[in-house]
Design a protein around this motif. Structure first.
Motif, PDB file in Angstrom:
ATOM      1  N   GLU A   1     -10.531 -51.942  57.543  1.00 27.76           N
ATOM      2  CA  GLU A   1     -10.553 -50.851  58.646  1.00 27.76           C
ATOM      3  C   GLU A   1     -10.539 -51.445  59.988  1.00 27.76           C
ATOM      4  OE1 GLU A   1     -11.333 -46.941  59.429  1.00 27.76           O
ATOM      5  OE2 GLU A   1     -11.327 -47.977  57.850  1.00 27.76           O
TER       6      GLU A   1
ATOM      7  N   GLN B   1      -3.310 -50.827  53.758  1.00 30.08           N
ATOM      8  CA  GLN B   1      -2.410 -49.954  52.885  1.00 30.08           C
ATOM      9  C   GLN B   1      -3.416 -49.071  52.057  1.00 30.08           C
ATOM     10  OE1 GLN B   1       1.251 -50.739  51.119  1.00 30.08           O
ATOM     11  NE2 GLN B   1       0.631 -49.669  49.336  1.00 30.08           N
ATOM     12  N   ASP B   2      -3.218 -47.618  52.605  1.00 36.12           N
ATOM     13  CA  ASP B   2      -4.127 -46.564  51.896  1.00 36.12           C
ATOM     14  C   ASP B   2      -5.497 -46.917  52.156  1.00 36.12           C
ATOM     15  OD1 ASP B   2      -1.841 -45.295  50.964  1.00 36.12           O
ATOM     16  OD2 ASP B   2      -1.984 -46.316  48.983  1.00 36.12           O
ATOM     17  N   ASP B   3      -6.387 -47.161  51.139  1.00 35.22           N
ATOM     18  CA  ASP B   3      -7.729 -47.773  51.423  1.00 35.22           C
ATOM     19  C   ASP B   3      -7.935 -49.285  50.915  1.00 35.22           C
ATOM     20  OD1 ASP B   3      -7.504 -47.184  48.915  1.00 35.22           O
ATOM     21  OD2 ASP B   3      -9.234 -46.122  48.288  1.00 35.22           O
TER      22      ASP B   3
ATOM     23  N   ASP C   1       9.670 -37.789  54.245  1.00 28.78           N
ATOM     24  CA  ASP C   1       9.039 -38.816  53.063  1.00 28.78           C
ATOM     25  C   ASP C   1       9.852 -39.630  52.438  1.00 28.78           C
ATOM     26  OD1 ASP C   1       6.475 -37.783  54.223  1.00 28.78           O
ATOM     27  OD2 ASP C   1       7.015 -36.052  53.014  1.00 28.78           O
TER      28      ASP C   1
ATOM     29  N   TYR D   1      -0.872 -57.030  45.790  1.00 30.29           N
ATOM     30  CA  TYR D   1      -2.090 -56.196  46.127  1.00 30.29           C
ATOM     31  C   TYR D   1      -3.173 -57.227  46.119  1.00 30.29           C
ATOM     32  CZ  TYR D   1       0.697 -52.023  44.875  1.00 30.29           C
ATOM     33  OH  TYR D   1       1.699 -50.980  44.633  1.00 30.29           O
TER      34      TYR D   1
ATOM     35  N   ARG E   1      -6.780 -51.505  60.470  1.00 37.18           N
ATOM     36  CA  ARG E   1      -6.287 -49.971  60.754  1.00 37.18           C
ATOM     37  C   ARG E   1      -6.721 -49.574  62.202  1.00 37.18           C
ATOM     38  NH1 ARG E   1      -6.578 -49.451  55.016  1.00 37.18           N
ATOM     39  NH2 ARG E   1      -9.004 -49.527  55.180  1.00 37.18           N
TER      40      ARG E   1
END
Length: 288
Positions: A130, A157-159, A204, A114, A133
């Motif tokens: 951003e 990934q995610d935010d 999922d 991460y 993305r």
């Protein structure tokens, strides 16, 4: 408790520099490990011996590293020589190009980290995430750390951002070298296989539905040992008969899946289906 950063670095994004912190995505401490002990329960120490010198114990100060070029023939290196060959650990993550993540085969992924912004890097970190993305791309980069040069992929990934450590091409074996057999499918086999898949299909990924059963058993056994209880070893189960024919195996699997699906239905649904079948049977009888 907030995760602890294991390292820091900086992403070079054009002329923009983004200070980041690296966090391990895995939790190695959650695993269960055992130590080697003597029968008396004493911790053992590892020693290296020279079998060609009457089993002499060799201390680390007298050890060198060598690369085997032929059977029992080595090229020797001193520690300072190896250090000279290592990459300077700049902690710099230099982006080389931007590619679609789907173009990177999963077998290239070695580790996952991460990434979080370090001091002063919040806006630039958010901007890169951003931008990736919106464009649907990931950043392929080189990461110099711990004396090595790593090939990495930075993806949104995610935010936030994650960084995948990749294998180099020479580290990945070609799938072409794996024998895959030569078999023709019979009529109906693919249809049956598709029906089995569809009956157990989910939209999922839900890892919370799966537990590490071996780890759970080990934890329970450790607790019983701590409580002074003896472990009862399970006897081997009698092997079940195997269905040899592939079509028979598919049909049997489909039948089991249908039974499981029927058992999962509500009583009212089963009753309605039973009534419907009886009415259909009555109509057929009258028609004949």
């Amino acid at each position: 408790m907030a995760p602890r950063a294991i390292s820091t670095g900086s992403i070079s994004f054009g002329l923009v520099n983004i200070p980041v912190r690296l966090f391990s995505a895995a939790n190695p401490s959650s695993g269960i490990s055992f130590k080697l002990l003597s029968k008396e329960g004493h911790r053992l120490k590892q020693q290296y011996i020279d079998p060609k010198d009457d089993g002499k114990v060799v201390p680390r100060s007298e050890m060198v590293k060598g690369y085997e070029v032929a059977k029992d023939q080595f090229v020797l290196f001193q520690e300072d020589e190896l250090k000279e060959l290592q990459e300077q650990a700049t902690q710099s993550i230099d982006i080389s190009e931007f590619i679609p993540e789907s173009t990177v085969p999963k077998l290239y992924i070695q580790k996952t980290w991460y990434l979080g912004p370090d001091r002063g890097g919040d806006r630039a970190y958010r901007l890169l995430g951003e931008a990736l993305r919106v464009t649907g791309r990931c950043a392929l980069a080189k990461y110099a750390a711990r004396g090595k040069m790593y090939l990495v992929l930075i993806a949104p990934q995610d935010d936030g951002l994650v960084m995948y450590q990749l294998h180099y091409q020479h580290e990945v074996q070609s799938f072409d070298e794996v024998p895959k057999g030569d078999a023709d499918l019979k009529d109906g086999e693919l249809d049956l296989a598709k029906r089995i898949i569809e009956q157990s299909a989910s939209e999922d990924f839900r890892p919370e539905n799966y537990a590490d059963e071996v780890r759970d058993r080990m934890e329970a056994a450790i607790q019983r040992k701590m409580d002074g209880q003896d472990l009862t070893l399970a006897t081997d189960e009698t092997p079940k008969g195997q269905i040899i024919d592939l079509m028979d195996a598919l049909k049997a699997s489909l039948g089991e899946a249908e039974e499981e699906g029927s058992a999962a239905e509500q009583p009212s649904e089963r009753k309605a289906k039973s009534t419907s079948k009886k009415r259909a049977s009555t109509r057929r009888a009258k028609g004949s």
